[in-house]
Structures are given as C-alpha cells and as structure tokens.
Design an enzyme around this catalytic site. Structure first.
Site, PDB file in Angstrom:
ATOM      1  CE1 TYR A   1       4.722  26.389 -24.602  1.00 24.28           C
ATOM      2  CE2 TYR A   1       3.086  27.256 -26.106  1.00 24.28           C
ATOM      3  CZ  TYR A   1       4.268  26.336 -25.861  1.00 24.28           C
ATOM      4  OH  TYR A   1       4.872  25.764 -26.921  1.00 24.28           O
TER       5      TYR A   1
ATOM      6  CB  ILE B   1       8.751  17.748 -31.361  1.00 23.20           C
ATOM      7  CG1 ILE B   1       7.257  18.088 -31.392  1.00 23.20           C
ATOM      8  CG2 ILE B   1       9.521  18.148 -32.699  1.00 23.20           C
ATOM      9  CD1 ILE B   1       6.935  19.483 -31.301  1.00 23.20           C
TER      10      ILE B   1
ATOM     11  CB  SER C   1       4.737  27.831 -30.658  1.00 19.37           C
ATOM     12  OG  SER C   1       3.229  27.760 -30.544  1.00 19.37           O
TER      13      SER C   1
ATOM     14  CG  ASP D   1      -9.210  27.891 -28.652  1.00 15.07           C
ATOM     15  OD1 ASP D   1      -8.051  27.717 -28.113  1.00 15.07           O
ATOM     16  OD2 ASP D   1      -9.812  26.918 -28.766  1.00 15.07           O
TER      17      ASP D   1
ATOM     18  CG  PHE E   1       1.689  26.586 -38.048  1.00 13.36           C
ATOM     19  CD1 PHE E   1       2.886  27.387 -38.240  1.00 13.36           C
ATOM     20  CD2 PHE E   1       0.587  27.558 -38.112  1.00 13.36           C
ATOM     21  CE1 PHE E   1       3.159  28.553 -38.396  1.00 13.36           C
ATOM     22  CE2 PHE E   1       0.489  28.910 -38.285  1.00 13.36           C
ATOM     23  CZ  PHE E   1       1.990  29.511 -38.474  1.00 13.36           C
TER      24      PHE E   1
ATOM     25  CE  LYS F   1       3.510  18.701 -24.952  1.00 16.96           C
ATOM     26  NZ  LYS F   1       3.405  18.121 -26.287  1.00 16.96           N
TER      27      LYS F   1
ATOM     28  CB  SER G   1       9.679  17.123 -16.280  1.00 14.18           C
ATOM     29  OG  SER G   1       9.688  17.730 -17.401  1.00 14.18           O
ATOM     30  CG  ASN G   2       5.128  16.056 -20.614  1.00 14.03           C
ATOM     31  OD1 ASN G   2       4.280  15.529 -19.870  1.00 14.03           O
ATOM     32  ND2 ASN G   2       4.959  16.689 -21.805  1.00 14.03           N
TER      33      ASN G   2
ATOM     34  CG  ASP H   1      13.954  14.759 -21.507  1.00 19.72           C
ATOM     35  OD1 ASP H   1      13.171  15.114 -20.575  1.00 19.72           O
ATOM     36  OD2 ASP H   1      13.426  15.172 -22.889  1.00 19.72           O
TER      37      ASP H   1
ATOM     38  CG  LEU I   1      -8.775  18.142 -32.222  1.00 19.07           C
ATOM     39  CD1 LEU I   1     -10.215  18.045 -31.571  1.00 19.07           C
ATOM     40  CD2 LEU I   1      -8.884  18.677 -33.627  1.00 19.07           C
TER      41      LEU I   1
ATOM     42  CE  LYS J   1       7.839  27.141 -26.631  1.00 19.18           C
ATOM     43  NZ  LYS J   1       8.904  26.345 -26.541  1.00 19.18           N
TER      44      LYS J   1
HETATM   45  P1  NAD Z   1       7.118  17.379 -24.790  1.00 14.19           P
HETATM   46  O1  NAD Z   1       6.593  17.661 -23.312  1.00 14.19           O
HETATM   47  O2  NAD Z   1       6.762  16.091 -25.208  1.00 14.19           O
HETATM   48  O3  NAD Z   1       8.731  17.288 -24.818  1.00 14.19           O
HETATM   49  C1  NAD Z   1       9.704  18.198 -24.183  1.00 14.19           C
HETATM   50  C2  NAD Z   1      10.657  17.382 -23.390  1.00 14.19           C
HETATM   51  O4  NAD Z   1      11.459  18.488 -22.627  1.00 14.19           O
HETATM   52  C3  NAD Z   1      10.291  16.359 -22.258  1.00 14.19           C
HETATM   53  O5  NAD Z   1      10.764  15.203 -22.662  1.00 14.19           O
HETATM   54  C4  NAD Z   1      10.494  16.941 -20.924  1.00 14.19           C
HETATM   55  O6  NAD Z   1      10.517  16.067 -20.262  1.00 14.19           O
HETATM   56  C5  NAD Z   1      11.806  17.779 -21.255  1.00 14.19           C
HETATM   57  N1  NAD Z   1      11.887  18.893 -20.466  1.00 14.19           N
HETATM   58  C6  NAD Z   1      10.833  19.837 -19.707  1.00 14.19           C
HETATM   59  N2  NAD Z   1      11.571  20.543 -18.828  1.00 14.19           N
HETATM   60  C7  NAD Z   1      12.878  20.161 -19.111  1.00 14.19           C
HETATM   61  C8  NAD Z   1      13.822  20.741 -18.185  1.00 14.19           C
HETATM   62  N3  NAD Z   1      13.826  21.909 -17.510  1.00 14.19           N
HETATM   63  N4  NAD Z   1      15.292  20.325 -18.392  1.00 14.19           N
HETATM   64  C9  NAD Z   1      15.444  19.178 -19.109  1.00 14.19           C
HETATM   65  N5  NAD Z   1      14.353  18.782 -19.968  1.00 14.19           N
HETATM   66  C10 NAD Z   1      13.159  19.140 -19.821  1.00 14.19           C
HETATM   67  O7  NAD Z   1       6.661  18.369 -25.659  1.00 14.19           O
HETATM   68  P2  NAD Z   1       6.937  18.488 -27.435  1.00 14.19           P
HETATM   69  O8  NAD Z   1       5.426  18.340 -27.969  1.00 14.19           O
HETATM   70  O9  NAD Z   1       7.787  17.416 -27.877  1.00 14.19           O
HETATM   71  O10 NAD Z   1       7.607  19.806 -27.460  1.00 14.19           O
HETATM   72  C11 NAD Z   1       8.686  20.277 -27.672  1.00 14.19           C
HETATM   73  C12 NAD Z   1       8.853  21.810 -28.039  1.00 14.19           C
HETATM   74  O11 NAD Z   1       8.407  22.297 -28.846  1.00 14.19           O
HETATM   75  C13 NAD Z   1       8.664  22.563 -26.798  1.00 14.19           C
HETATM   76  O12 NAD Z   1       9.570  23.565 -26.412  1.00 14.19           O
HETATM   77  C14 NAD Z   1       7.364  23.070 -27.016  1.00 14.19           C
HETATM   78  O13 NAD Z   1       6.874  24.311 -26.469  1.00 14.19           O
HETATM   79  C15 NAD Z   1       7.444  23.293 -28.580  1.00 14.19           C
HETATM   80  N6  NAD Z   1       6.216  23.244 -29.176  1.00 14.19           N
HETATM   81  C16 NAD Z   1       5.465  22.233 -29.225  1.00 14.19           C
HETATM   82  C17 NAD Z   1       4.142  22.093 -29.918  1.00 14.19           C
HETATM   83  C18 NAD Z   1       3.180  21.094 -29.986  1.00 14.19           C
HETATM   84  O14 NAD Z   1       2.060  21.244 -30.334  1.00 14.19           O
HETATM   85  N7  NAD Z   1       3.591  19.833 -29.426  1.00 14.19           N
HETATM   86  C19 NAD Z   1       3.872  23.282 -30.915  1.00 14.19           C
HETATM   87  C20 NAD Z   1       4.644  24.226 -30.612  1.00 14.19           C
HETATM   88  C21 NAD Z   1       5.843  24.429 -30.096  1.00 14.19           C
HETATM   89  N1  UDP Z   2     -10.463  21.516 -29.612  1.00 13.81           N
HETATM   90  C1  UDP Z   2     -11.651  20.967 -29.577  1.00 13.81           C
HETATM   91  N2  UDP Z   2     -11.812  20.181 -28.525  1.00 13.81           N
HETATM   92  C2  UDP Z   2     -10.606  19.761 -27.747  1.00 13.81           C
HETATM   93  C3  UDP Z   2      -9.213  20.035 -27.997  1.00 13.81           C
HETATM   94  C4  UDP Z   2      -9.398  21.077 -29.151  1.00 13.81           C
HETATM   95  O1  UDP Z   2     -12.426  21.172 -30.099  1.00 13.81           O
HETATM   96  O2  UDP Z   2     -10.723  18.891 -26.895  1.00 13.81           O
HETATM   97  C5  UDP Z   2     -10.084  22.759 -30.712  1.00 13.81           C
HETATM   98  C6  UDP Z   2      -9.544  23.816 -30.372  1.00 13.81           C
HETATM   99  O3  UDP Z   2     -10.439  24.809 -30.064  1.00 13.81           O
HETATM  100  C7  UDP Z   2      -8.636  24.495 -31.864  1.00 13.81           C
HETATM  101  C8  UDP Z   2      -8.153  23.043 -32.436  1.00 13.81           C
HETATM  102  O4  UDP Z   2      -9.213  21.830 -31.753  1.00 13.81           O
HETATM  103  O5  UDP Z   2      -9.709  24.828 -32.677  1.00 13.81           O
HETATM  104  C9  UDP Z   2      -6.889  22.630 -31.892  1.00 13.81           C
HETATM  105  O6  UDP Z   2      -6.707  22.755 -30.827  1.00 13.81           O
HETATM  106  P1  UDP Z   2      -5.349  22.491 -29.877  1.00 13.81           P
HETATM  107  O7  UDP Z   2      -5.391  22.694 -28.624  1.00 13.81           O
HETATM  108  O8  UDP Z   2      -4.824  21.034 -30.666  1.00 13.81           O
HETATM  109  O9  UDP Z   2      -4.226  23.403 -30.570  1.00 13.81           O
HETATM  110  P2  UDP Z   2      -4.105  25.002 -30.315  1.00 13.81           P
HETATM  111  O10 UDP Z   2      -5.257  25.556 -29.843  1.00 13.81           O
HETATM  112  O11 UDP Z   2      -2.783  25.126 -29.782  1.00 13.81           O
HETATM  113  O12 UDP Z   2      -4.053  25.288 -31.988  1.00 13.81           O
END
Ligand code: NAD
Ligand code: UDP
Length: 335
Positions: free
Chosen positions: A147, A11, A123, A293, A176, A83, A33-34, A30, A198, A151
């Site tokens: 996790y 993101i 989240s 879930d 979301f 995450k 780590s991921n 950054d 998913l 948050k």
């Molecule tokens: P991501 O893992 O792709 O990005 C997170 C970044 O933070 C990575 O580049 C990682 O290297 C860096 N990082 C982790 N720990 C660190 C640390 N201690 N110091 C410096 N950098 C660090 O994840 P994302 O999907 O881009 O998510 C971004 C944020 O949004 C996260 O806080 C996540 O919890 C939140 N979020 C994500 C989702 C999703 O589905 N992707 C949904 C809701 C909330």
């Molecule tokens: N899901 C699934 N198979 C997978 C991964 C996820 O059926 O391999 C389903 C999961 O049960 C949920 C939806 O897909 O209903 C979204 O899951 P995801 O892990 O992407 O997001 P979150 O559970 O955090 O909403």
C-alpha cells in the site's frame, strides 16, 4: 467543475461537502468497491445540492472519458484507491493495479482532455520509519508494505509528469490519521468487516459490536508505552483540500504538504478521550506490537500553514464527539 474520484468514500464524501460549501460544483466518480451511494445522498442532504454522480473504475479509460466528455473538468481531486495495509500484503497485485495503474489511466485521460490540475491523496506512510518527530515534508521516504509503495510510486509518477511539462499544477497531500465525522452525524467512516484502524475499532467497541480493543504494544518509547499518532478531524482534512485547490493556480513547483495537526496522542489517550465523549466504557487488553508499526508519527504542520494558509482547528474531544455521533446514529454504517 471539480472531478472527485473516490468521492463516495470516507474522506471524499466529506471533501465534497466542503467543496460545495465553498461554491464549487463537483462530479463524483466511484466504483463503489468500498462505499455506497447512500453517502452521496447524505452529502446532498447536508448541502441541499445535487451531486453529479458517475459510476466507473479509474482503470477503465472508457469510463473516465465519458466524464471528461460530459463535464468541463477544471481539476481532479484523486481519492480513489485501495487503502488497507494488511490486505495489500495479501493482494499486492490488486493494489498496484488499482492504485498505480488506475492513477496512470486517470492522468492519461486528463492529458487527452487537456486537464492539468490534480490533487493526490498521499499518506504519512511514505515516511516509513521516521528517524525523528515531528515529520517534515523533506524527510527521507520509504515504504514497508505494498500500500505504502503504491503511494510512493504515484508520488514519483506525478513528479515525472511535472518534469515533462511544468504547466501541470500538482498537489500531493500527505495525510496523517483522519478520524471523526461531519458534525451532522450523517456521513462518516464505514469500514467493511472488522476495522483495521484504531478509531472505528474503538467506536464499535463502545457501541458493543466488539468485546474489547486490543492495544498493540505497551512498551514503545512514548509517554505511556502505546503508539502515538497525529489524529486529524476529517473535516479539517477536507478543508485542506479546498485550500490546496485555491492555491493550485499560483504554484510553480509540485506542492507536497503534510496534513496533520502537529500533535501526537497515544492509543490510551484516544481511549480516554472517546470514553469521555461517548459516556461509554471502552474495554481494552494489551496485545503484542503489530508488525510494521512505528512508535511515534506526527507531523510538522508548519509548511501547510505557510503555503496554503491551512491548519487544523478541531481537537481530539471534538473528533471523538463527532465520531460517536456518527457511530451511535448509524450503528450499521450506511446499511
Ligand atoms: P475509502 O475507501 O473510504 O474511499 C476510497 C473510494 O475510492 C471508495 O469510495 C472506493 O469505492 C473508491 N475506489 C476504489 N478503487 C476505485 C477504482 N478503481 N475506481 C473508482 N473508485 C474506486 O478511503 P478514504 O479513507 O476515503 O481514503 C481516500 C484516499 O486517501 C485513499 O487514496 C487513501 O489511500 C488515502 N488515505 C487515507 C487515509 C485514511 O486513514 N483514511 C490516510 C492516508 C491516505
Ligand atoms: N491500534 C491498536 N489497536 C487496534 C488498531 C490500532 O492498538 O485495533 C494502534 C496502532 O498500533 C497504532 C495506532 O493504534 O499505534 C493507530 O493505528 P491505525 O491502524 O489507526 O493507523 P496507522 O497505524 O496507519 O497510523
């Protein structure tokens, strides 16, 4: 200058693109780590801008201080964190340390340097098991895994920080289900190992890296028995951050906003949409429900429209087309 922690991640990288397009200068912090530095190079390619990049860990104040000394930071968009829900159950201390301690260290260094503006990545997981849908921002909060608890705790910490000094400008954005990728196909989601979510699992199945998708549960109280979620295009989500940033100066209270589309789609809806977008078959088998879930989770997105004049523009076809472009152009992610 906007400090983007975790700016090399999924993101964060998309948000850097939209910030630069909106005329902001960014510095990415950054620890990779991921993520990989390649994502930053791709952001530079998309925007034709040079990104200021700092390697560091948010838990290390000395790393953070260097950034605040070298750049005049107006506001922080704080994405950095771990995450993965399943991993957080296995390694709770890592999650509390990285996410909670990291955020405290960040806020302390911001305080040292007089920076009082922060946008935090929360989240929809903080709604726990919602009693009804669509979900509004004032619904009760709870968490079922470490996790989600990180948050919730960070949200509480930010509320306390604001209560101690109401000149802070704080936005908590509750995402979301972000999916999709930048339309260029240059940046996207690059999960390490077997995807938990998913959409990356579907796209890896479509490209043949996974044999079939396990659909977790076929007996939920939804239109086809599979789980329903609010999938949101990552570019729309990124634009939500730009809107929130523009609003920060005007707010008098903490801003807590859902970023979702308000529409719910089932697992099978997403499989169908992806097959249409990619022209590939996504074989699937039904499997037992995944623990923790919920049947349905989708946003009431009306507050975001009202308060930051933001709403999602892209539908699931575009989300799937963009996810497929990224997957097919980069079968091994950034590697
Ligand atoms: P991501 O893992 O792709 O990005 C997170 C970044 O933070 C990575 O580049 C990682 O290297 C860096 N990082 C982790 N720990 C660190 C640390 N201690 N110091 C410096 N950098 C660090 O994840 P994302 O999907 O881009 O998510 C971004 C944020 O949004 C996260 O806080 C996540 O919890 C939140 N979020 C994500 C989702 C999703 O589905 N992707 C949904 C809701 C909330
Ligand atoms: N899901 C699934 N198979 C997978 C991964 C996820 O059926 O391999 C389903 C999961 O049960 C949920 C939806 O897909 O209903 C979204 O899951 P995801 O892990 O992407 O997001 P979150 O559970 O955090 O909403």
């Amino acid at each position: 200058m906007i400090l983007v922690t975790g700016g090399a991640g999924y993101i964060g990288s998309h948000t850097c693109v939209e910030l630069i397009k909106a005329g902001y200068e960014v510095v990415v912090f950054d620890n990779f780590s991921n993520s990989s530095e390649e994502s930053i190079k791709r952001v530079e390619k998309i925007t034709s801008a040079t990104i200021n990049l700092c390697h560091g860990d948010i838990r290390k104040k000395s790393d953070l201080r260097k950034v605040f000394k070298n750049y005049s930071i107006d506001a922080v968009i704080h994405f950095a964190g771990l995450k993965a829900v399943g991993e957080s159950i296995q390694k709770p201390l890592d999650y509390y340390d990285n996410n909670v301690n990291g955020t405290i260290a960040l806020c302390q260094v911001m305080q040292e340097f007089g920076c009082k503006k922060i946008i935090f990545s929360s989240s929809a997981t903080v709604y726990g098991i919602p009693h009804t849908t669509p979900i509004k921002e004032d619904f009760p909060l709870s968490a079922t895994n470490p996790y989600g608890k990180t948050k919730l705790f960070i949200e509480e910490i930010l509320h306390d920080l604001f209560a101690s000094d109401n000149s802070y400008k704080i936005a908590i954005l509750r995402y979301f289900n972000p999916i999709g990728a930048h339309e260029s196909g240059l940046i996207g989601e690059d999960p390490r190992g077997i995807p938990n979510n998913l959409m990356p699992f579907i796209s890896q199945t479509a490209i043949g890296k996974r044999e079939f998708l396990s659909v977790f549960g076929d007996d939920y109280d939804t239109h086809d028995g599979t789980g329903v979620r609010d999938y949101i295009h990552v570019v729309d989500l990124s634009l939500g951050h730009v809107k929130a940033l523009k609003k920060l100066d005007d707010i008098k209270e903490i801003l807590v906003v859902n970023l979702g589309t308000g529409c719910g789609y089932s697992v099978l809806d997403m499989v169908k949409a992806f097959e249409k977008a990619s022209g590939k078959k996504v074989p699937y088998k039904f499997a037992p429900r995944r623990s923790g879930d919920v049947a349905k989770c989708f946003a009431d997105a009306s507050f975001a429209k009202k308060i930051i004049d933001w709403s999602a523009a892209k539908g699931i076809d575009e989300m799937c087309e963009d996810a497929w472009r990224w997957q097919s152009k980069n079968p091994n992610g950034y590697n």
